[in-house]
Write a protein that holds these residues in place. Structure first.
Motif, PDB file in Angstrom:
ATOM      1  N   ILE A   1      40.202  33.998  39.932  1.00  0.00           N
ATOM      2  CA  ILE A   1      41.022  35.194  40.113  1.00  0.00           C
ATOM      3  C   ILE A   1      41.265  35.890  38.783  1.00  0.00           C
ATOM      4  O   ILE A   1      41.221  35.283  37.714  1.00  0.00           O
ATOM      5  N   VAL A   2      41.525  37.177  38.919  1.00  0.00           N
ATOM      6  CA  VAL A   2      41.842  38.049  37.795  1.00  0.00           C
ATOM      7  C   VAL A   2      43.041  38.873  38.212  1.00  0.00           C
ATOM      8  O   VAL A   2      43.126  39.315  39.365  1.00  0.00           O
ATOM      9  N   GLU A   3      43.977  39.058  37.310  1.00  0.00           N
ATOM     10  CA  GLU A   3      45.111  39.938  37.571  1.00  0.00           C
ATOM     11  C   GLU A   3      44.888  41.216  36.780  1.00  0.00           C
ATOM     12  O   GLU A   3      44.807  41.192  35.554  1.00  0.00           O
ATOM     13  N   GLU A   4      44.784  42.307  37.530  1.00  0.00           N
ATOM     14  CA  GLU A   4      44.526  43.599  36.896  1.00  0.00           C
ATOM     15  C   GLU A   4      45.516  44.615  37.440  1.00  0.00           C
ATOM     16  O   GLU A   4      45.557  44.862  38.649  1.00  0.00           O
ATOM     17  N   ASN A   5      46.343  45.175  36.560  1.00  0.00           N
ATOM     18  CA  ASN A   5      47.349  46.176  36.943  1.00  0.00           C
ATOM     19  C   ASN A   5      48.255  45.661  38.065  1.00  0.00           C
ATOM     20  O   ASN A   5      48.555  46.372  39.020  1.00  0.00           O
ATOM     21  N   GLY A   6      48.661  44.395  37.959  1.00  0.00           N
ATOM     22  CA  GLY A   6      49.551  43.801  38.944  1.00  0.00           C
ATOM     23  C   GLY A   6      48.878  43.362  40.234  1.00  0.00           C
ATOM     24  O   GLY A   6      49.525  42.832  41.126  1.00  0.00           O
ATOM     25  N   GLU A   7      47.590  43.578  40.364  1.00  0.00           N
ATOM     26  CA  GLU A   7      46.839  43.201  41.563  1.00  0.00           C
ATOM     27  C   GLU A   7      46.003  41.950  41.268  1.00  0.00           C
ATOM     28  O   GLU A   7      45.366  41.847  40.226  1.00  0.00           O
ATOM     29  N   VAL A   8      46.046  40.998  42.212  1.00  0.00           N
ATOM     30  CA  VAL A   8      45.229  39.787  42.093  1.00  0.00           C
ATOM     31  C   VAL A   8      43.916  40.035  42.809  1.00  0.00           C
ATOM     32  O   VAL A   8      43.895  40.406  43.986  1.00  0.00           O
ATOM     33  N   LYS A   9      42.822  39.868  42.090  1.00  0.00           N
ATOM     34  CA  LYS A   9      41.493  40.048  42.680  1.00  0.00           C
ATOM     35  C   LYS A   9      40.780  38.699  42.693  1.00  0.00           C
ATOM     36  O   LYS A   9      40.775  37.985  41.693  1.00  0.00           O
ATOM     37  N   LYS A  10      40.196  38.373  43.861  1.00  0.00           N
ATOM     38  CA  LYS A  10      39.452  37.125  44.012  1.00  0.00           C
ATOM     39  C   LYS A  10      37.971  37.394  43.763  1.00  0.00           C
ATOM     40  O   LYS A  10      37.399  38.318  44.330  1.00  0.00           O
ATOM     41  N   TYR A  11      37.381  36.557  42.937  1.00  0.00           N
ATOM     42  CA  TYR A  11      35.963  36.658  42.625  1.00  0.00           C
ATOM     43  C   TYR A  11      35.269  35.383  43.096  1.00  0.00           C
ATOM     44  O   TYR A  11      35.693  34.273  42.768  1.00  0.00           O
ATOM     45  N   VAL A  12      34.203  35.565  43.858  1.00  0.00           N
ATOM     46  CA  VAL A  12      33.471  34.445  44.444  1.00  0.00           C
ATOM     47  C   VAL A  12      32.187  34.213  43.666  1.00  0.00           C
ATOM     48  O   VAL A  12      31.465  35.165  43.336  1.00  0.00           O
ATOM     49  N   ALA A  13      31.888  32.930  43.389  1.00  0.00           N
ATOM     50  CA  ALA A  13      30.642  32.572  42.704  1.00  0.00           C
ATOM     51  C   ALA A  13      29.467  32.897  43.621  1.00  0.00           C
ATOM     52  O   ALA A  13      29.466  32.536  44.797  1.00  0.00           O
ATOM     53  N   LEU A  14      28.490  33.586  43.079  1.00  0.00           N
ATOM     54  CA  LEU A  14      27.276  33.887  43.843  1.00  0.00           C
ATOM     55  C   LEU A  14      26.303  32.745  43.602  1.00  0.00           C
ATOM     56  O   LEU A  14      25.868  32.512  42.478  1.00  0.00           O
ATOM     57  N   SER A  15      26.007  32.035  44.660  1.00  0.00           N
ATOM     58  CA  SER A  15      25.117  30.875  44.495  1.00  0.00           C
ATOM     59  C   SER A  15      23.680  31.309  44.622  1.00  0.00           C
ATOM     60  O   SER A  15      23.178  32.024  43.783  1.00  0.00           O
ATOM     61  N   GLU A  16      22.987  30.903  45.649  1.00  0.00           N
ATOM     62  CA  GLU A  16      21.558  31.178  45.751  1.00  0.00           C
ATOM     63  C   GLU A  16      21.303  32.595  46.205  1.00  0.00           C
ATOM     64  O   GLU A  16      21.980  33.126  47.063  1.00  0.00           O
ATOM     65  N   GLY A  17      20.201  33.157  45.592  1.00  0.00           N
ATOM     66  CA  GLY A  17      19.864  34.523  45.919  1.00  0.00           C
ATOM     67  C   GLY A  17      18.937  34.686  47.054  1.00  0.00           C
ATOM     68  O   GLY A  17      18.507  33.835  47.721  1.00  0.00           O
TER      69      GLY A  17
END
Length: 128
Positions: free
Chosen positions: A112-128
């Motif tokens: 997660i990242v907190e940007e301007n008071g908003e929590v954003k979830k980032y998912v690992a991209l596994s296989e393409g």
């Protein structure tokens, strides 16, 4: 003598052709491997993708299923060092500004990242 050599030569070629034509390769096992996508691959497919790279893995936000996962912020594991859409390395993001903190969570493959008071979830991209 010359006709016998030609005859046997043609017969051998026919026999070899028959053997090659009847060869069955279906018994051979084939393996394929897939690797995680690069930032360039993700951005080629989705030019507006919000991604970053950390520990050699690309993480992306806006993944629908992640919105339904409850996460708990753990410890800081990295920081965004630069913003770019072409040259990616650890600490590079496509949209996040430099000095943005990255945190681990209780869920595997979600940061997660907190940007301007908003929590954003980032998912690992596994296989393409």
């Amino acid at each position: 003598m010359n006709k016998k050599v030609i005859f046997w030569g043609v017969m051998i070629l026919l026999a070899l052709s028959l053997l090659v034509a009847c060869n069955n390769d279906d018994n051979e096992e084939t393996t394929s491997s897939s690797k995680p996508p690069t930032a360039q691959e993700v951005l080629r497919d989705e030019p507006d993708a919000d991604i970053f790279q950390i520990k050699g893995i690309i993480y992306q936000t806006g993944i629908e299923w992640a919105n339904h996962v409850k996460v708990t912020k753990n410890k800081k594991i990295g920081i965004i060092k630069e913003t770019s859409k072409s040259k990616f390395k650890d600490g590079t993001a496509s949209k996040l500004p430099p000095n943005t903190d990255i945190f681990s969570t209780n869920e595997q493959d979600i940061l997660i990242v907190e940007e301007n008071g908003e929590v954003k979830k980032y998912v690992a991209l596994s296989e393409g």
